[in-house]
Design a protein around this motif. Structure first.
Motif, PDB file in Angstrom:
ATOM      1  N   SER A  72       0.854  -1.187   0.000  1.00 34.73           N
ATOM      2  CA  SER A  72       0.000   0.000   0.000  1.00 34.73           C
ATOM      3  C   SER A  72       0.891   1.238   0.000  1.00 34.73           C
ATOM      4  CB  SER A  72      -0.913  -0.009   1.227  1.00 34.73           C
ATOM      5  OG  SER A  72      -0.185   0.322   2.408  1.00 34.73           O
ATOM      6  N   PRO A  73       0.304   2.424  -0.101  1.00 39.14           N
ATOM      7  CA  PRO A  73       1.132   3.635  -0.153  1.00 39.14           C
ATOM      8  C   PRO A  73       2.049   3.841   1.048  1.00 39.14           C
ATOM      9  CG  PRO A  73      -1.069   4.128  -0.935  1.00 39.14           C
ATOM     10  CD  PRO A  73      -1.114   2.727  -0.411  1.00 39.14           C
ATOM     11  N   ILE A  74       1.675   3.303   2.226  1.00 38.07           N
ATOM     12  CA  ILE A  74       2.494   3.565   3.414  1.00 38.07           C
ATOM     13  C   ILE A  74       3.006   2.310   4.100  1.00 38.07           C
ATOM     14  CG2 ILE A  74       1.382   5.778   3.881  1.00 38.07           C
ATOM     15  CD1 ILE A  74      -0.207   4.362   6.124  1.00 38.07           C
ATOM     16  N   PHE A  75       2.702   1.119   3.547  1.00 34.14           N
ATOM     17  CA  PHE A  75       3.046  -0.119   4.258  1.00 34.14           C
ATOM     18  C   PHE A  75       3.247  -1.248   3.264  1.00 34.14           C
ATOM     19  CE2 PHE A  75       2.070  -3.891   6.861  1.00 34.14           C
ATOM     20  CZ  PHE A  75       2.742  -3.601   8.049  1.00 34.14           C
ATOM     21  N   LYS A  76       4.186  -2.137   3.580  1.00 34.23           N
ATOM     22  CA  LYS A  76       4.404  -3.331   2.768  1.00 34.23           C
ATOM     23  C   LYS A  76       4.679  -4.501   3.693  1.00 34.23           C
ATOM     24  CE  LYS A  76       6.965  -5.135  -1.216  1.00 34.23           C
ATOM     25  NZ  LYS A  76       7.996  -4.851  -2.247  1.00 34.23           N
ATOM     26  N   GLY A  77       3.951  -5.608   3.450  1.00 38.23           N
ATOM     27  CA  GLY A  77       4.153  -6.757   4.325  1.00 38.23           C
ATOM     28  C   GLY A  77       3.223  -7.903   3.992  1.00 38.23           C
ATOM     29  N   ARG A  78       2.687  -8.535   5.051  1.00 38.17           N
ATOM     30  CA  ARG A  78       1.843  -9.712   4.887  1.00 38.17           C
ATOM     31  C   ARG A  78       0.619  -9.602   5.778  1.00 38.17           C
ATOM     32  NH1 ARG A  78       4.510 -15.253   5.637  1.00 38.17           N
ATOM     33  NH2 ARG A  78       4.965 -14.475   7.726  1.00 38.17           N
ATOM     34  N   MET A  79      -0.441 -10.316   5.377  1.00 35.48           N
ATOM     35  CA  MET A  79      -1.655 -10.386   6.177  1.00 35.48           C
ATOM     36  C   MET A  79      -2.099 -11.837   6.300  1.00 35.48           C
ATOM     37  SD  MET A  79      -4.162  -7.206   5.175  1.00 35.48           S
ATOM     38  CE  MET A  79      -5.205  -7.540   6.602  1.00 35.48           C
ATOM     39  N   LEU A  80      -2.814 -12.104   7.375  1.00 39.45           N
ATOM     40  CA  LEU A  80      -3.448 -13.404   7.583  1.00 39.45           C
ATOM     41  C   LEU A  80      -4.841 -13.162   8.131  1.00 39.45           C
ATOM     42  CD1 LEU A  80      -3.339 -16.559   7.885  1.00 39.45           C
ATOM     43  CD2 LEU A  80      -2.524 -16.152  10.218  1.00 39.45           C
ATOM     44  N   HIS A 101     -11.845 -21.334  22.008  1.00 34.52           N
ATOM     45  CA  HIS A 101     -12.021 -19.879  22.127  1.00 34.52           C
ATOM     46  C   HIS A 101     -13.397 -19.471  21.605  1.00 34.52           C
ATOM     47  CE1 HIS A 101      -7.783 -19.252  23.092  1.00 34.52           C
ATOM     48  NE2 HIS A 101      -7.458 -19.990  22.041  1.00 34.52           N
ATOM     49  N   LYS A 102     -13.855 -18.308  22.029  1.00 29.60           N
ATOM     50  CA  LYS A 102     -15.096 -17.744  21.514  1.00 29.60           C
ATOM     51  C   LYS A 102     -14.837 -16.854  20.296  1.00 29.60           C
ATOM     52  CE  LYS A 102     -17.497 -17.727  25.962  1.00 29.60           C
ATOM     53  NZ  LYS A 102     -18.203 -16.892  26.973  1.00 29.60           N
ATOM     54  N   ARG A 103     -13.606 -16.773  19.874  1.00 28.36           N
ATOM     55  CA  ARG A 103     -13.239 -15.888  18.781  1.00 28.36           C
ATOM     56  C   ARG A 103     -13.973 -16.242  17.490  1.00 28.36           C
ATOM     57  NH1 ARG A 103      -6.704 -16.336  19.958  1.00 28.36           N
ATOM     58  NH2 ARG A 103      -6.824 -15.641  22.140  1.00 28.36           N
ATOM     59  N   LEU A 104     -14.329 -15.199  16.752  1.00 28.17           N
ATOM     60  CA  LEU A 104     -15.043 -15.378  15.490  1.00 28.17           C
ATOM     61  C   LEU A 104     -14.203 -15.016  14.284  1.00 28.17           C
ATOM     62  CD1 LEU A 104     -18.427 -13.839  16.674  1.00 28.17           C
ATOM     63  CD2 LEU A 104     -17.944 -16.269  16.294  1.00 28.17           C
ATOM     64  N   MET A 105     -13.148 -14.256  14.494  1.00 23.77           N
ATOM     65  CA  MET A 105     -12.236 -13.921  13.397  1.00 23.77           C
ATOM     66  C   MET A 105     -10.887 -13.510  13.946  1.00 23.77           C
ATOM     67  SD  MET A 105     -11.449 -10.417  12.979  1.00 23.77           S
ATOM     68  CE  MET A 105     -11.484 -10.089  11.234  1.00 23.77           C
ATOM     69  N   GLN A 106      -9.879 -13.565  13.089  1.00 25.35           N
ATOM     70  CA  GLN A 106      -8.517 -13.160  13.436  1.00 25.35           C
ATOM     71  C   GLN A 106      -7.915 -12.392  12.266  1.00 25.35           C
ATOM     72  OE1 GLN A 106      -5.501 -16.091  13.010  1.00 25.35           O
ATOM     73  NE2 GLN A 106      -4.134 -15.217  14.543  1.00 25.35           N
ATOM     74  N   THR A 107      -7.214 -11.334  12.596  1.00 23.83           N
ATOM     75  CA  THR A 107      -6.467 -10.570  11.601  1.00 23.83           C
ATOM     76  C   THR A 107      -5.044 -10.370  12.107  1.00 23.83           C
ATOM     77  OG1 THR A 107      -8.453  -9.344  10.976  1.00 23.83           O
ATOM     78  CG2 THR A 107      -6.356  -8.437  10.271  1.00 23.83           C
ATOM     79  N   VAL A 108      -4.070 -10.686  11.271  1.00 19.35           N
ATOM     80  CA  VAL A 108      -2.666 -10.415  11.599  1.00 19.35           C
ATOM     81  C   VAL A 108      -2.065  -9.622  10.447  1.00 19.35           C
ATOM     82  CG1 VAL A 108      -0.447 -11.338  12.333  1.00 19.35           C
ATOM     83  CG2 VAL A 108      -2.536 -12.627  12.813  1.00 19.35           C
ATOM     84  N   ILE A 109      -1.461  -8.501  10.772  1.00 11.38           N
ATOM     85  CA  ILE A 109      -0.776  -7.663   9.791  1.00 11.38           C
ATOM     86  C   ILE A 109       0.676  -7.551  10.215  1.00 11.38           C
ATOM     87  CG2 ILE A 109      -0.685  -5.423   8.655  1.00 11.38           C
ATOM     88  CD1 ILE A 109      -3.797  -6.284  10.546  1.00 11.38           C
ATOM     89  N   GLN A 110       1.577  -7.794   9.295  1.00  9.71           N
ATOM     90  CA  GLN A 110       3.000  -7.725   9.624  1.00  9.71           C
ATOM     91  C   GLN A 110       3.763  -7.090   8.462  1.00  9.71           C
ATOM     92  OE1 GLN A 110       5.847 -11.265   9.543  1.00  9.71           O
ATOM     93  NE2 GLN A 110       5.549 -11.004  11.757  1.00  9.71           N
ATOM     94  N   GLY A 111       4.643  -6.157   8.793  1.00 13.72           N
ATOM     95  CA  GLY A 111       5.448  -5.547   7.748  1.00 13.72           C
ATOM     96  C   GLY A 111       6.117  -4.271   8.211  1.00 13.72           C
ATOM     97  N   ARG A 112       6.545  -3.474   7.220  1.00 16.82           N
ATOM     98  CA  ARG A 112       7.291  -2.258   7.516  1.00 16.82           C
ATOM     99  C   ARG A 112       6.609  -1.037   6.914  1.00 16.82           C
ATOM    100  NH1 ARG A 112      13.536  -3.905   6.259  1.00 16.82           N
ATOM    101  NH2 ARG A 112      13.896  -1.823   7.107  1.00 16.82           N
ATOM    102  N   PHE A 113       6.660   0.046   7.650  1.00 15.07           N
ATOM    103  CA  PHE A 113       6.114   1.306   7.159  1.00 15.07           C
ATOM    104  C   PHE A 113       7.100   1.926   6.171  1.00 15.07           C
ATOM    105  CE2 PHE A 113       3.624   0.592  10.907  1.00 15.07           C
ATOM    106  CZ  PHE A 113       2.394   1.193  10.650  1.00 15.07           C
ATOM    107  N   LYS A 114       6.556   2.618   5.177  1.00 11.67           N
ATOM    108  CA  LYS A 114       7.388   3.228   4.142  1.00 11.67           C
ATOM    109  C   LYS A 114       7.869   4.621   4.527  1.00 11.67           C
ATOM    110  CE  LYS A 114       5.263   0.640   0.347  1.00 11.67           C
ATOM    111  NZ  LYS A 114       4.568   0.709  -0.963  1.00 11.67           N
ATOM    112  N   ARG A 115       7.243   5.207   5.529  1.00 15.43           N
ATOM    113  CA  ARG A 115       7.686   6.493   6.054  1.00 15.43           C
ATOM    114  C   ARG A 115       7.289   6.584   7.522  1.00 15.43           C
ATOM    115  NH1 ARG A 115       3.074   9.830   6.209  1.00 15.43           N
ATOM    116  NH2 ARG A 115       1.407   9.308   4.708  1.00 15.43           N
ATOM    117  N   PRO A 116       8.001   7.361   8.315  1.00 17.60           N
ATOM    118  CA  PRO A 116       7.641   7.494   9.733  1.00 17.60           C
ATOM    119  C   PRO A 116       6.247   8.102   9.882  1.00 17.60           C
ATOM    120  CG  PRO A 116       9.855   8.350   9.312  1.00 17.60           C
ATOM    121  CD  PRO A 116       9.219   8.129   7.969  1.00 17.60           C
TER     122      PRO A 116
END
Length: 291
Positions: A72-80, A101-116
């Motif tokens: 994306s414009p400000i981030f590059k990485g992986r999602m699950l 667990h009672k959990r209904l969904m999970q989101t994981v985002i991992q990566g690096r920002f392209k600018r502070p």
């Protein structure tokens, strides 16, 4: 919706006025693939906005249960993404994640920002493309906003604009967050991702509870920033919003069908800056949208 349980209690309190969204819907925005062919029926999750998924176009569904590359414009990485009530590309691993667990969904985002970017400037949640047909008057919205900001200063609950939204600071909403040197980041497919921010951000946010309380407040979060040389991992799970069924599990109420309130537009899983720069953006369609 991608907000923590305390924020959901506030959203639930105003659900009666969220009666319907405008029916001014661009049919071409609906997934081109026939519903019967959706690999994760009853939902279809596709990239939206300015986010790209490596090796895919925006009309294709992203895989569920396995990581995929994003840019994306400000981030590059992986999602699950994992949804309890939707098929997975890795069914055994997804079943193991939800078991017990009672959990209904999970989101994981991992990566690096392209600018502070300041941690007070990145919000995550749901943003809608169409306005609320039954939105409250602007004056009422201002009163509601003032009350909500006293209870949850990092929550933006906007019901009256042309782009309704329910978003909160990403650094304060993630259940666990890890900041690592490249090459030492956690495996996002593991069922447990450990909190690891204290060595980078300091003792005031060294635990999950301290970090979530501290960084959900914009004034306090403004003292911290996302930089470009570290790998950030945000792990969020939800036991309230059931994307597969299109319902919300509301305490002391039961299961609330949110689909009629949304109208013919998707839910979103979105992170964005106040200036509108996309970190990630996914649209979650339900098969009922075609009807």
């Amino acid at each position: 919706m991608f907000l923590n349980k305390n924020y959901y209690k506030i959203v639930v309190a105003i659900l009666p006025i969220m009666t319907a969204f405008s029916t001014n819907f661009n049919e071409s925005a609906f997934p081109e693939m026939k519903t019967i062919d959706w690999p994760h029926k009853p939902i279809f999750v596709q990239p939206g906005g300015d986010m790209k998924v490596l090796g895919m176009n925006n009309n294709q569904p992203v895989p569920l249960g396995v990581p995929f590359e994003i840019d994306s414009p400000i981030f590059k990485g992986r999602m699950l993404l994992r949804f309890r009530n939707a098929p997975s590309n890795a069914p055994d691993e997804s079943a193991a994640y939800f078991k017990g667990h009672k959990r209904l969904m999970q989101t994981v985002i991992q990566g690096r920002f392209k600018r502070p970017i300041s941690m007070s400037n990145v919000y995550a949640g749901s943003i809608f493309a169409q306005p609320l047909a039954g939105a409250p008057p602007p004056k009422m919205t201002k009163i509601m906003d003032a009350i909500i900001r006293r209870i949850a200063p990092g929550l933006i609950l906007d019901l009256s604009s042309v782009s309704p939204k329910a978003i909160a600071l990403l650094a304060g909403t993630a259940q666990t967050m890890s900041i690592d040197s490249p090459g030492t980041e956690p495996d996002i497919t593991l069922p447990v991702i450990e909190e690891n921010v204290g060595s980078t951000l300091g003792k005031n946010v060294a635990t999950k509870s301290k970090r979530r309380k501290h960084l959900s407040n914009p004034k306090k979060a403004a003292a911290y920033g996302f930089n470009t040389d570290r790998v950030y991992t945000f792990h969020t799970y939800d036991d309230t919003m059931d994307y597969g069924r299109g319902t919300m599990h509301i305490p002391m109420y039961g299961e609330y069908d949110i689909k009629p309130s949304i109208g013919r537009q998707p839910l979103s899983l979105t992170a964005v800056t106040q200036d509108g720069d996309i970190l990630y953006d996914l649209r979650v369609w339900h098969e009922s949208h075609r009807k």
